[in-house]
Design an enzyme around this catalytic site. Sequence first.
Site, PDB file in Angstrom:
ATOM      1  N   ASN A   1       9.325  16.537  43.421  1.00 39.21           N
ATOM      2  CA  ASN A   1       9.028  17.903  42.974  1.00 39.21           C
ATOM      3  C   ASN A   1      10.271  18.721  42.619  1.00 39.21           C
ATOM      4  O   ASN A   1      10.268  19.507  41.691  1.00 39.21           O
ATOM      5  CB  ASN A   1       8.182  18.636  44.013  1.00 39.21           C
ATOM      6  CG  ASN A   1       8.832  18.693  45.378  1.00 39.21           C
ATOM      7  OD1 ASN A   1       9.533  17.765  45.793  1.00 39.21           O
ATOM      8  ND2 ASN A   1       8.611  19.775  46.093  1.00 39.21           N
TER       9      ASN A   1
ATOM     10  N   GLY B   1       9.442  14.638  51.805  1.00 38.58           N
ATOM     11  CA  GLY B   1       8.225  14.135  51.185  1.00 38.58           C
ATOM     12  C   GLY B   1       7.004  14.426  52.029  1.00 38.58           C
ATOM     13  O   GLY B   1       6.977  15.401  52.787  1.00 38.58           O
ATOM     14  N   SER B   2       6.009  13.582  51.917  1.00 39.20           N
ATOM     15  CA  SER B   2       4.729  13.823  52.580  1.00 39.20           C
ATOM     16  C   SER B   2       4.786  13.456  54.059  1.00 39.20           C
ATOM     17  O   SER B   2       5.610  12.634  54.484  1.00 39.20           O
ATOM     18  CB  SER B   2       3.623  13.015  51.904  1.00 39.20           C
ATOM     19  OG  SER B   2       3.782  11.629  52.171  1.00 39.20           O
TER      20      SER B   2
ATOM     21  N   GLU C   1      11.773  16.369  56.281  1.00 35.79           N
ATOM     22  CA  GLU C   1      11.358  17.618  55.641  1.00 35.79           C
ATOM     23  C   GLU C   1      10.025  17.345  54.961  1.00 35.79           C
ATOM     24  O   GLU C   1       9.971  16.736  53.898  1.00 35.79           O
ATOM     25  CB  GLU C   1      12.421  18.080  54.636  1.00 35.79           C
ATOM     26  CG  GLU C   1      13.782  18.356  55.249  1.00 35.79           C
ATOM     27  CD  GLU C   1      13.762  19.445  56.305  1.00 35.79           C
ATOM     28  OE1 GLU C   1      12.833  20.284  56.283  1.00 35.79           O
ATOM     29  OE2 GLU C   1      14.672  19.474  57.155  1.00 35.79           O
TER      30      GLU C   1
ATOM     31  N   CYS D   1       6.917  22.532  48.486  1.00 29.37           N
ATOM     32  CA  CYS D   1       6.450  22.281  49.862  1.00 29.37           C
ATOM     33  C   CYS D   1       6.231  23.563  50.649  1.00 29.37           C
ATOM     34  O   CYS D   1       5.452  23.583  51.599  1.00 29.37           O
ATOM     35  CB  CYS D   1       7.427  21.372  50.594  1.00 29.37           C
ATOM     36  SG  CYS D   1       9.118  21.993  50.673  1.00 29.37           S
TER      37      CYS D   1
ATOM     38  N   GLU E   1      -2.981  19.286  52.032  1.00 31.85           N
ATOM     39  CA  GLU E   1      -2.009  20.143  51.340  1.00 31.85           C
ATOM     40  C   GLU E   1      -2.271  20.033  49.846  1.00 31.85           C
ATOM     41  O   GLU E   1      -2.384  18.939  49.296  1.00 31.85           O
ATOM     42  CB  GLU E   1      -0.584  19.690  51.653  1.00 31.85           C
ATOM     43  CG  GLU E   1       0.477  20.552  50.993  1.00 31.85           C
ATOM     44  CD  GLU E   1       1.897  20.069  51.268  1.00 31.85           C
ATOM     45  OE1 GLU E   1       2.845  20.763  50.852  1.00 31.85           O
ATOM     46  OE2 GLU E   1       2.060  18.998  51.903  1.00 31.85           O
TER      47      GLU E   1
END
Length: 431
Positions: A93, A166-167, A188, A222, A308
Amino acid sequence: MDGMMIGLIQTTVLYGATHRNHDKSIYEDLHKSAFESYSTEIGYVLKSITKTIKSLKKWMKPKRVKTPIYLRPTTSYIAYEPKGVILIIGPYNYPFQLILEPLIGAIAAGNTASIKPSEYASHTEQLLQTLINDHFEPSYLHVITGDHKITENLLENKFDHIFFTGSTRVGKLIYEQASKHLTPVTLELGGKSPTIVDQSANLKVAAKRIIFGKFINAGQTCIAPDYIYVHQTIAESFIKILSDTMHTMYNDLHQFGRIINDKHFDRLMNLIDADKVLQKPVIDAKMCLISPTIMKGVTWTDKVMQEEIFGPLLPVLIYDDIDTLIKLLKTKEKPLALYVFTNNKDIQHKVFSQLSFGGGAMNDTIMHVSNPCLPFGGVGQSGMGAYHYFASFEIFSHKKSYIKRCTWLYLPLVYPPYTKSKENIIKKILK
């Protein structure tokens, strides 16, 4: 040496930015406007490099700390030393910023690094490979490209620290792999970051700042507001202001970002309930475009509230009592960010003291991340560890503690043989 390496990255970033290679790569991956690309990626990194270079000498100097009276005459210190070899795994992203920002901290602390950008942002991945591999010895810094199988192979190796953005799902897998080597990790991640708007809020300001924070990078942020809880007494008026503001700010979709790929486009399309959409969005599957979309009348049973969102969908929910809402939000996973719009100091205090989250803002969204003096990170399912500026230097360093004791004074108190008088003295000292 560390400052020289950071300076070399600064030079190569500036060179690339001057020749617009960075803008072009980011645009081809995410359709970011030149303004977004510079402000959230290139310029963000350059500012971080500049501040780090100015502060590095101070950070690296051993810190003298207090020494208890029973150890005197002794001096005590904390020194920072490199952890060793760092693995940085980046997301799609913000494919430029979220690789180089942790890398700055890793280099500042004196480490070497292996770097794995996201293959989804393939143009930026190739840019980073050129930017770093053409200017640094592979024994210092090296970019490795490829899909998730390459990442899996990398994780079989022993590193001294792993930094992942990331996820949550992938973060758990990385944490599991890291545990095999007892490798420390910084994760993160993300989550459903709530935004609360109460009766005392400046509704026009709230709408503008929420729309900005939500739809920058087409919602693929995020810390974007994932959903809004608005007080029932102002719900209709606020939704109208929110809608008007959205159309004013994003009337021209040529400057609006695109979803990274078909997979995530299809995932987002599946979250849209046509009966709850405020106004039918502009959809272009070929371009992976979904225009900013507000959904009202949403509840926690809707698909859009089950994960999310990470896209340009903004659900609006209603609440009537702040204490009840706080109790509800406590039952959810701790988010990466939380935002509250209110001029009521009691509500500000309640929300920020009773709810746990990574970071947040009162009467704003996402801008806390732009202050380098604020460590950035999650809590619980939204991540572990924090970075930015000195916090980045700190996470990639080992704090080595030591004392320096004199030899001209000898205090036999702690040494055998022990006596009752020594025991009485030590009881007076250690209490």
